[in-house]
Design a protein around this motif. Structure first.
Motif, PDB file in Angstrom:
ATOM      1  N   THR A 134       0.928  -1.231   0.008  1.00  0.00           N
ATOM      2  CA  THR A 134       0.009   0.022  -0.075  1.00  0.00           C
ATOM      3  C   THR A 134       0.926   1.047  -0.137  1.00  0.00           C
ATOM      4  O   THR A 134       1.904   1.449   0.592  1.00  0.00           O
ATOM      5  N   GLY A 135       0.533   2.171  -0.672  1.00  0.00           N
ATOM      6  CA  GLY A 135       1.189   3.391  -0.979  1.00  0.00           C
ATOM      7  C   GLY A 135       0.549   4.616  -0.228  1.00  0.00           C
ATOM      8  O   GLY A 135      -0.808   4.512  -0.313  1.00  0.00           O
ATOM      9  N   ILE A 136       1.172   5.570   0.573  1.00  0.00           N
ATOM     10  CA  ILE A 136       0.546   6.620   1.191  1.00  0.00           C
ATOM     11  C   ILE A 136       1.357   7.811   1.060  1.00  0.00           C
ATOM     12  O   ILE A 136       2.611   7.921   1.042  1.00  0.00           O
ATOM     13  N   ASP A 137       0.463   8.819   0.436  1.00  0.00           N
ATOM     14  CA  ASP A 137       1.139   9.997  -0.010  1.00  0.00           C
ATOM     15  C   ASP A 137       1.715  11.016   1.100  1.00  0.00           C
ATOM     16  O   ASP A 137       1.189  10.887   2.488  1.00  0.00           O
ATOM     17  N   GLU A 138       2.636  11.675   0.799  1.00  0.00           N
ATOM     18  CA  GLU A 138       3.123  12.710   1.655  1.00  0.00           C
ATOM     19  C   GLU A 138       2.227  13.787   2.174  1.00  0.00           C
ATOM     20  O   GLU A 138       1.441  14.185   1.379  1.00  0.00           O
ATOM     21  N   ARG A 139       2.193  14.015   3.462  1.00  0.00           N
ATOM     22  CA  ARG A 139       1.240  14.785   3.922  1.00  0.00           C
ATOM     23  C   ARG A 139       1.838  16.325   4.116  1.00  0.00           C
ATOM     24  O   ARG A 139       2.893  16.293   4.681  1.00  0.00           O
ATOM     25  N   PRO A 140       1.125  17.247   3.691  1.00  0.00           N
ATOM     26  CA  PRO A 140       1.590  18.596   4.157  1.00  0.00           C
ATOM     27  C   PRO A 140       1.704  19.090   5.497  1.00  0.00           C
ATOM     28  O   PRO A 140       2.544  19.928   5.796  1.00  0.00           O
ATOM     29  N   LEU A 141       0.674  18.454   6.152  1.00  0.00           N
ATOM     30  CA  LEU A 141       0.588  18.887   7.765  1.00  0.00           C
ATOM     31  C   LEU A 141       0.375  17.579   8.572  1.00  0.00           C
ATOM     32  O   LEU A 141       0.087  16.663   7.847  1.00  0.00           O
ATOM     33  N   PRO A 142       0.784  17.531   9.759  1.00  0.00           N
ATOM     34  CA  PRO A 142       0.619  16.452  10.592  1.00  0.00           C
ATOM     35  C   PRO A 142      -0.936  15.805  10.582  1.00  0.00           C
ATOM     36  O   PRO A 142      -1.714  16.620  10.632  1.00  0.00           O
ATOM     37  N   MET A 143      -1.097  14.577  10.972  1.00  0.00           N
ATOM     38  CA  MET A 143      -2.657  14.287  11.057  1.00  0.00           C
ATOM     39  C   MET A 143      -2.876  14.478  12.252  1.00  0.00           C
ATOM     40  O   MET A 143      -2.419  14.234  13.308  1.00  0.00           O
ATOM     41  N   ARG A 144      -4.095  14.947  12.420  1.00  0.00           N
ATOM     42  CA  ARG A 144      -4.951  15.202  13.476  1.00  0.00           C
ATOM     43  C   ARG A 144      -6.325  14.982  13.501  1.00  0.00           C
ATOM     44  O   ARG A 144      -6.959  15.220  12.493  1.00  0.00           O
ATOM     45  N   GLY A 145      -6.617  14.018  14.448  1.00  0.00           N
ATOM     46  CA  GLY A 145      -8.127  13.670  14.562  1.00  0.00           C
ATOM     47  C   GLY A 145      -8.601  12.456  13.683  1.00  0.00           C
ATOM     48  O   GLY A 145      -7.892  12.039  12.940  1.00  0.00           O
ATOM     49  N   LEU A 146      -9.913  12.217  14.058  1.00  0.00           N
ATOM     50  CA  LEU A 146     -10.453  11.044  13.362  1.00  0.00           C
ATOM     51  C   LEU A 146     -10.692  11.236  11.895  1.00  0.00           C
ATOM     52  O   LEU A 146     -10.418  10.213  11.100  1.00  0.00           O
ATOM     53  N   ASP A 147     -11.226  12.449  11.263  1.00  0.00           N
ATOM     54  CA  ASP A 147     -10.893  12.562  10.098  1.00  0.00           C
ATOM     55  C   ASP A 147      -9.790  12.163   9.133  1.00  0.00           C
ATOM     56  O   ASP A 147      -9.948  11.645   8.141  1.00  0.00           O
ATOM     57  N   ASP A 148      -8.608  12.566   9.768  1.00  0.00           N
ATOM     58  CA  ASP A 148      -7.666  12.521   9.056  1.00  0.00           C
ATOM     59  C   ASP A 148      -7.193  11.111   8.848  1.00  0.00           C
ATOM     60  O   ASP A 148      -6.588  10.425   7.960  1.00  0.00           O
ATOM     61  N   LEU A 149      -7.551  10.283   9.958  1.00  0.00           N
ATOM     62  CA  LEU A 149      -7.678   8.757  10.226  1.00  0.00           C
ATOM     63  C   LEU A 149      -8.363   8.016   9.215  1.00  0.00           C
ATOM     64  O   LEU A 149      -7.969   6.985   8.411  1.00  0.00           O
ATOM     65  N   MET A 150      -9.446   8.688   9.229  1.00  0.00           N
ATOM     66  CA  MET A 150     -10.425   7.922   8.108  1.00  0.00           C
ATOM     67  C   MET A 150      -9.864   8.212   6.458  1.00  0.00           C
ATOM     68  O   MET A 150      -9.826   7.291   5.817  1.00  0.00           O
ATOM     69  N   LEU A 151      -9.361   9.329   6.274  1.00  0.00           N
ATOM     70  CA  LEU A 151      -8.628   9.635   4.954  1.00  0.00           C
ATOM     71  C   LEU A 151      -7.526   8.716   4.711  1.00  0.00           C
ATOM     72  O   LEU A 151      -7.450   8.171   3.612  1.00  0.00           O
ATOM     73  N   LEU A 152      -6.732   8.665   5.922  1.00  0.00           N
ATOM     74  CA  LEU A 152      -5.679   7.548   5.639  1.00  0.00           C
ATOM     75  C   LEU A 152      -6.222   6.161   5.305  1.00  0.00           C
ATOM     76  O   LEU A 152      -5.344   5.559   4.675  1.00  0.00           O
ATOM     77  N   ALA A 153      -7.107   5.728   6.218  1.00  0.00           N
ATOM     78  CA  ALA A 153      -7.690   4.261   5.939  1.00  0.00           C
ATOM     79  C   ALA A 153      -8.083   4.423   4.394  1.00  0.00           C
ATOM     80  O   ALA A 153      -7.884   3.027   3.957  1.00  0.00           O
ATOM     81  N   ASP A 154      -8.910   5.223   4.002  1.00  0.00           N
ATOM     82  CA  ASP A 154      -9.227   5.377   2.387  1.00  0.00           C
ATOM     83  C   ASP A 154      -8.210   5.043   1.561  1.00  0.00           C
ATOM     84  O   ASP A 154      -8.062   4.099   0.548  1.00  0.00           O
TER      85      ASP A 154
END
Length: 162
Positions: A134-154
């Motif tokens: 699985t590939g995960i894109d570079e993020r411009p900002l640190p992950m914060r909260g459930l919404d960010d985790l849900m985007l990561l899961a997708d």
């Protein structure tokens, strides 16, 4: 003086038997790592040194009759992917001469993404078709909260294949 000597003797007396506990926990850990319920997830980046380490870890696992069950490739270039013919495709009209630096930057990012895609393909080929990569894109900002985790899961639901 004598107090220091007595303190050192007391310390060694208290440490006596402690190594037995360490040894027991190390044996339990080794047994767990070799057990059938243990899986290995290789986490790396599409860069030379992290991939060199990933290949080394994979080799060490194979030598111990174990295998990687899944791999995650972090920090991929999130945009600027080249089309199949290697030409950058714009979502809107291409920038004019005033935006030449932007155009150059996008072309560089596109080339980086192409190189990363090849590195990921090489990793997929090495690990084999049974390993989910699985590939995960570079993020411009640190992950914060459930919404960010849900985007990561997708994002993690996208699997690279050989």
């Amino acid at each position: 003086g004598a107090d220091l000597v007595n303190d050192v003797i007391d310390l060694f007396a208290q440490l006596d038997g402690l190594d037995e506990g360490f040894r027991h926990r190390a044996d339990e850990t080794a047994e767990l790592l070799a057990g059938p319920m243990t899986g290995y997830v290789l986490v790396t980046a599409a860069r030379t040194e992290p991939l060199r380490e990933a290949h080394w870890i994979n080799d060490k696992l194979i030598r111990r009759s174990r295998s990687v069950d899944a791999a995650i490739v972090n920090r991929l270039t999130p945009f600027g992917r080249a089309s199949a013919n290697g030409v950058v495709e714009w979502a809107t009209d291409p920038p004019g001469p005033a935006n030449a630096a932007l155009e150059t930057n996008l072309a560089q990012l596109s080339e980086l993404a192409r190189i990363e895609d090849q590195l990921v393909a090489d990793l997929v080929a090495e690990l084999g078709p049974s390993v989910r990569v699985t590939g995960i894109d570079e993020r411009p900002l640190p992950m914060r909260g459930l919404d960010d985790l849900m985007l990561l899961a997708d994002e993690m639901s996208t699997v690279h294949s050989a």
